[in-house]
Design an enzyme around this catalytic site. Structure first.
Site, PDB file in Angstrom:
ATOM      1  N   TYR A  31       0.852  -1.196   0.000  1.00  0.00           N
ATOM      2  CA  TYR A  31       0.000   0.000   0.000  1.00  0.00           C
ATOM      3  C   TYR A  31       0.890   1.249   0.000  1.00  0.00           C
ATOM      4  O   TYR A  31       0.681   2.165  -0.788  1.00  0.00           O
ATOM      5  CB  TYR A  31      -0.894  -0.047   1.244  1.00  0.00           C
ATOM      6  CG  TYR A  31      -1.852   1.112   1.381  1.00  0.00           C
ATOM      7  CD1 TYR A  31      -3.001   1.192   0.601  1.00  0.00           C
ATOM      8  CD2 TYR A  31      -1.623   2.123   2.316  1.00  0.00           C
ATOM      9  CE1 TYR A  31      -3.891   2.248   0.740  1.00  0.00           C
ATOM     10  CE2 TYR A  31      -2.503   3.176   2.461  1.00  0.00           C
ATOM     11  CZ  TYR A  31      -3.634   3.232   1.670  1.00  0.00           C
ATOM     12  OH  TYR A  31      -4.512   4.293   1.814  1.00  0.00           O
TER      13      TYR A  31
HETATM   14  N1  LIG Z   1      -9.307   4.255   5.351  1.00  0.00           N
HETATM   15  C1  LIG Z   1      -8.167   4.880   5.619  1.00  0.00           C
HETATM   16  O1  LIG Z   1      -7.657   4.853   6.748  1.00  0.00           O
HETATM   17  C2  LIG Z   1      -7.468   5.681   4.547  1.00  0.00           C
HETATM   18  C3  LIG Z   1      -6.451   6.574   4.922  1.00  0.00           C
HETATM   19  C4  LIG Z   1      -5.833   7.353   3.941  1.00  0.00           C
HETATM   20  C5  LIG Z   1      -6.234   7.225   2.626  1.00  0.00           C
HETATM   21  N2  LIG Z   1      -7.218   6.338   2.310  1.00  0.00           N
HETATM   22  C6  LIG Z   1      -7.580   6.267   0.897  1.00  0.00           C
HETATM   23  O2  LIG Z   1      -8.931   6.674   0.764  1.00  0.00           O
HETATM   24  C7  LIG Z   1      -9.497   6.048  -0.412  1.00  0.00           C
HETATM   25  C8  LIG Z   1     -10.857   5.480  -0.053  1.00  0.00           C
HETATM   26  O3  LIG Z   1     -10.653   4.468   0.891  1.00  0.00           O
HETATM   27  P1  LIG Z   1     -11.769   3.923   1.909  1.00  0.00           P
HETATM   28  O4  LIG Z   1     -11.083   3.798   3.216  1.00  0.00           O
HETATM   29  O5  LIG Z   1     -13.023   4.691   1.757  1.00  0.00           O
HETATM   30  O6  LIG Z   1     -11.897   2.438   1.364  1.00  0.00           O
HETATM   31  P2  LIG Z   1     -13.122   1.545   0.913  1.00  0.00           P
HETATM   32  O7  LIG Z   1     -14.316   1.801   1.769  1.00  0.00           O
HETATM   33  O8  LIG Z   1     -12.593   0.148   0.830  1.00  0.00           O
HETATM   34  O9  LIG Z   1     -13.435   2.113  -0.555  1.00  0.00           O
HETATM   35  C9  LIG Z   1     -12.565   1.907  -1.629  1.00  0.00           C
HETATM   36  C10 LIG Z   1     -13.400   1.802  -2.896  1.00  0.00           C
HETATM   37  O10 LIG Z   1     -12.508   1.683  -4.005  1.00  0.00           O
HETATM   38  C11 LIG Z   1     -13.185   0.973  -5.028  1.00  0.00           C
HETATM   39  N3  LIG Z   1     -12.381  -0.168  -5.458  1.00  0.00           N
HETATM   40  C12 LIG Z   1     -11.999  -1.234  -4.731  1.00  0.00           C
HETATM   41  N4  LIG Z   1     -11.352  -2.131  -5.504  1.00  0.00           N
HETATM   42  C13 LIG Z   1     -11.316  -1.604  -6.747  1.00  0.00           C
HETATM   43  C14 LIG Z   1     -10.817  -2.060  -7.993  1.00  0.00           C
HETATM   44  N5  LIG Z   1     -10.207  -3.263  -8.125  1.00  0.00           N
HETATM   45  N6  LIG Z   1     -10.970  -1.269  -9.073  1.00  0.00           N
HETATM   46  C15 LIG Z   1     -11.575  -0.073  -8.971  1.00  0.00           C
HETATM   47  N7  LIG Z   1     -12.109   0.419  -7.824  1.00  0.00           N
HETATM   48  C16 LIG Z   1     -11.971  -0.354  -6.730  1.00  0.00           C
HETATM   49  C17 LIG Z   1     -14.515   0.433  -4.448  1.00  0.00           C
HETATM   50  O11 LIG Z   1     -15.569   1.325  -4.818  1.00  0.00           O
HETATM   51  P3  LIG Z   1     -16.638   0.965  -6.003  1.00  0.00           P
HETATM   52  O12 LIG Z   1     -17.103  -0.430  -5.760  1.00  0.00           O
HETATM   53  O13 LIG Z   1     -17.715   1.969  -5.844  1.00  0.00           O
HETATM   54  O14 LIG Z   1     -15.902   1.108  -7.297  1.00  0.00           O
HETATM   55  C18 LIG Z   1     -14.267   0.545  -2.958  1.00  0.00           C
HETATM   56  O15 LIG Z   1     -15.464   0.650  -2.243  1.00  0.00           O
HETATM   57  C19 LIG Z   1      -8.462   5.018  -0.869  1.00  0.00           C
HETATM   58  O16 LIG Z   1      -7.718   5.527  -1.950  1.00  0.00           O
HETATM   59  C20 LIG Z   1      -7.564   4.847   0.347  1.00  0.00           C
HETATM   60  O17 LIG Z   1      -6.263   4.469  -0.017  1.00  0.00           O
HETATM   61  C21 LIG Z   1      -7.845   5.584   3.220  1.00  0.00           C
END
Ligand SMILES: NC(=O)c1ccc[n+]([C@@H]2O[C@H](COP(=O)([O-])OP(=O)(O)OC[C@H]3O[C@@H](n4cnc5c(N)ncnc54)[C@H](OP(=O)(O)O)[C@@H]3O)[C@@H](O)[C@H]2O)c1
Length: 233
Positions: free
Chosen positions: A141
């Site tokens: 990651y």
């Molecule tokens: N959670 C944290 O602590 C954190 C911290 C810093 C940054 N982030 C970043 O924030 C962003 C959102 O994360 P989140 O925590 O909200 O995670 P999440 O709830 O798992 O959402 C990520 C979304 O990305 C899409 N996705 C997953 N696999 C994919 C694939 N193979 N191809 C295309 N789209 C895909 C899906 O949405 P769809 O099914 O609608 O396409 C999934 O629901 C990410 O980039 C993550 O790295 C997260």
């Protein structure tokens, strides 16, 4: 303040915790939300008990070019999708992490940057993560997100549109069940900072992120500017 009212805003990873929260917050600011999903279902949000049907467009990693007609009609693109293959170091997890977190994000970024004209008001928001400068206890990651952050620093040097980097600390979601923040609060803060005109948007309880991220971006951009030249005619 840079109002978002009336702007058509597309968000990838729309079905995830932050994607949903951002789309709702954008809707509340008067923007027209567009959900970009790799999943099958149309996105319906819960707006204080009222279902909110969101225009939903499907895409999949590797087929970003097919989104060009849609991207040309967006004022704001938020590249937000991501995966976290916690604990993995096998070849398939490596390829998937690079494909989803890095290569597809770069392809979308390049398509959107190529469409932007000076003064057209477009905005590109890219969600990298504080994993750019801090450990996330997930090497694949970190590698994919750091490289995305570095290439964003390089390519924003010639961007015709506003480019905002979202540097977020841990919030609860499928990707990070142990996050300490709530996606709704993070989204509200992101949108507030974007409307205040910030290009480096940090939402994190970690003071090191606040210290290291601006320094890292500043240093990188100087270095990239010195050792590369603008694209020629
Ligand atoms: N959670 C944290 O602590 C954190 C911290 C810093 C940054 N982030 C970043 O924030 C962003 C959102 O994360 P989140 O925590 O909200 O995670 P999440 O709830 O798992 O959402 C990520 C979304 O990305 C899409 N996705 C997953 N696999 C994919 C694939 N193979 N191809 C295309 N789209 C895909 C899906 O949405 P769809 O099914 O609608 O396409 C999934 O629901 C990410 O980039 C993550 O790295 C997260």
């Amino acid at each position: 303040m840079a109002p978002l009212a009336g702007l058509r805003c597309g968000v990838t990873g729309a079905g995830g915790s932050l994607g949903r929260a951002l789309l709702l917050e954008l809707h509340r600011q008067g923007a027209q939300p567009v959900a970009l999903r790799h999943g099958d279902q149309d996105l319906v949000l819960d707006d204080d008990g009222t279902p909110l049907q969101v225009e939903t467009v499907r895409w999949s990693v590797g087929e970003e070019q097919a989104l060009e007609p849609l991207l040309s009609k967006l004022d704001v693109l938020v590249i937000n999708h991501g995966i976290n293959r916690l604990g993995a170091r096998d070849a398939s997890a490596l390829a998937e992490s690079l494909d989803v977190n890095l290569l597809s994000a770069l392809r979308l970024m390049e398509l959107f940057l190529a469409l932007a004209e000076p003064g057209d008001g477009r905005q590109l928001w890219v969600n990298t993560s504080e994993a750019e400068v801090n450990p996330a206890l997930s090497p694949l990651y970190e590698i994919s997100k750091r490289t995305l952050g570095q290439l964003l620093s390089l390519r924003r040097l010639d961007a015709a549109c506003t480019v905002r980097r979202l540097v977020l600390g841990p919030f609860r979601s499928a990707l990070n069940p142990y996050g300490v923040m709530r996606a709704e609060g993070v989204a509200a803060d992101v949108v507030r900072q974007a409307m205040a005109g910030r290009e480096l948007i940090i939402v994190s309880p970690n003071p090191l992120t606040w210290l290291l991220m601006p320094l890292t971006c500043w240093g990188r951009e100087r270095y990239y500017r010195w050792f590369t030249r603008p694209p020629g005619p």
